[in-house]
Design a protein around this motif. Structure first.
Motif, short mmCIF file in Angstrom:
data_model
loop_
_atom_site.label_atom_id
_atom_site.label_comp_id
_atom_site.label_asym_id
_atom_site.label_seq_id
_atom_site.Cartn_x
_atom_site.Cartn_y
_atom_site.Cartn_z
N GLU A 215 37.17 58.42 36.93
CA GLU A 215 37.66 58.62 35.57
C GLU A 215 38.98 59.37 35.55
O GLU A 215 39.89 59.04 34.78
N LEU A 216 39.12 60.39 36.41
CA LEU A 216 40.38 61.13 36.49
C LEU A 216 41.50 60.21 36.98
O LEU A 216 42.60 60.23 36.43
N ALA A 217 41.23 59.42 38.00
CA ALA A 217 42.26 58.51 38.52
C ALA A 217 42.74 57.55 37.43
O ALA A 217 43.95 57.36 37.24
N ILE A 218 41.82 56.98 36.68
CA ILE A 218 42.19 56.06 35.60
C ILE A 218 43.00 56.79 34.54
O ILE A 218 43.99 56.27 34.02
N SER A 219 42.63 58.02 34.23
CA SER A 219 43.35 58.82 33.24
C SER A 219 44.79 59.11 33.69
O SER A 219 45.74 58.99 32.90
N VAL A 220 44.97 59.49 34.95
CA VAL A 220 46.32 59.76 35.48
C VAL A 220 47.16 58.49 35.44
O VAL A 220 48.32 58.51 35.00
N ILE A 221 46.58 57.39 35.85
CA ILE A 221 47.29 56.10 35.85
C ILE A 221 47.74 55.74 34.45
O ILE A 221 48.87 55.32 34.23
N LYS A 222 46.85 55.92 33.48
CA LYS A 222 47.18 55.62 32.09
C LYS A 222 48.32 56.51 31.60
O LYS A 222 49.24 56.05 30.95
N GLU A 223 48.25 57.80 31.94
CA GLU A 223 49.30 58.73 31.52
C GLU A 223 50.66 58.36 32.12
O GLU A 223 51.70 58.59 31.53
N LEU A 224 50.65 57.75 33.31
CA LEU A 224 51.90 57.32 33.95
C LEU A 224 52.41 55.99 33.39
O LEU A 224 53.47 55.52 33.78
N GLY A 225 51.64 55.38 32.49
CA GLY A 225 52.05 54.11 31.90
C GLY A 225 51.83 52.91 32.82
O GLY A 225 52.48 51.88 32.65
N LEU A 226 50.90 53.05 33.75
CA LEU A 226 50.62 51.97 34.70
C LEU A 226 49.30 51.30 34.33
O LEU A 226 48.53 51.79 33.52
N THR A 227 49.06 50.16 34.96
CA THR A 227 47.82 49.42 34.80
C THR A 227 46.88 49.78 35.94
O THR A 227 47.33 49.90 37.08
N SER A 228 45.59 49.93 35.66
CA SER A 228 44.65 50.29 36.73
C SER A 228 43.81 49.10 37.16
O SER A 228 43.48 48.23 36.36
N SER A 229 43.51 49.08 38.45
CA SER A 229 42.61 48.10 39.05
C SER A 229 41.67 48.85 39.98
O SER A 229 42.05 49.88 40.54
N LEU A 230 40.47 48.32 40.17
CA LEU A 230 39.52 48.93 41.08
C LEU A 230 39.60 48.23 42.43
O LEU A 230 39.89 47.05 42.50
N GLY A 231 39.31 48.98 43.49
CA GLY A 231 39.35 48.41 44.83
C GLY A 231 38.13 48.78 45.63
O GLY A 231 37.54 49.84 45.44
N TRP A 232 37.76 47.92 46.54
CA TRP A 232 36.62 48.13 47.42
C TRP A 232 37.07 47.98 48.86
O TRP A 232 38.01 47.24 49.15
N ILE A 233 36.40 48.67 49.74
CA ILE A 233 36.65 48.52 51.18
C ILE A 233 35.30 48.17 51.79
O ILE A 233 34.38 48.99 51.78
N ALA A 234 35.19 46.99 52.31
CA ALA A 234 33.90 46.47 52.77
C ALA A 234 33.42 47.08 54.07
O ALA A 234 32.25 47.03 54.38
#
Length: 160
Positions: A57-76
């Motif tokens: 949630e913090l990562a998404i909040s920081v990304i939003k504040e920077l005006g960027l788009t967020s995506s989720l990632g996985w490492i298998a």
């Protein structure tokens, strides 16, 4: 395209005010320990705010504040920490507790902030505590402050 150091400089005040433990990682941190710089077009931040959900949630909040788009990632291929064994991501990208269910095989491992429309030329990647090494490495980094010319920031150590 946003220069990596400029992106890091923009994210720093938000991260400092968050109360979370975090550290510069990836190419920016590696450049301090090598004879030749290992610069990339992204900024990697190892992040730990209590648990996977709080960190995401913090990562998404920081990304939003920077005006960027967020995506989720996985490492298998990474080992899953015990904390993540009780967390899964639903179809909306939200993490939820699954204490009575088997662990997700590939839990969310990072949140990526980018300019949008498949543009990953300039991105900020938040490495989450589902990566087994993140919580301890971030704690150690609090004692490894490196001067980035705009601030001394916690930075992943060469051992991590």
């Amino acid at each position: 395209m946003i220069a990596p150091l400029k992106l890091l400089q923009s994210a720093t005040p938000v991260l400092q005010q968050s109360g979370a433990l975090w550290a510069v990682a990836g190419g920016l941190s590696a450049s301090f320990y090598r004879h030749r710089p290992r610069l990339t077009n992204d900024v990697d931040i190892a992040l730990h705010k209590g648990d996977l959900v709080g960190s995401k949630e913090l990562a998404i909040s920081v990304i939003k504040e920077l005006g960027l788009t967020s995506s989720l990632g996985w490492i298998a291929t990474h080992r899953v920490s015990a904390e993540v064994n009780n967390t899964e991501v639903d179809g909306t990208g939200a993490a939820k507790s699954t204490r009575n269910k088997p662990a997700s095989k590939h839990p969310i491992a990072l949140v990526i902030g980018h300019l949008g429309q498949d543009s990953y030329n300039s991105s900020i990647d938040f490495l989450l505590p589902s990566l087994e090494w993140v919580p301890e490495a971030v704690k150690r980094a609090q004692f490894n402050l490196i001067d980035y010319r705009f601030a001394k920031l916690p930075t992943i150590t060469p051992e991590d």
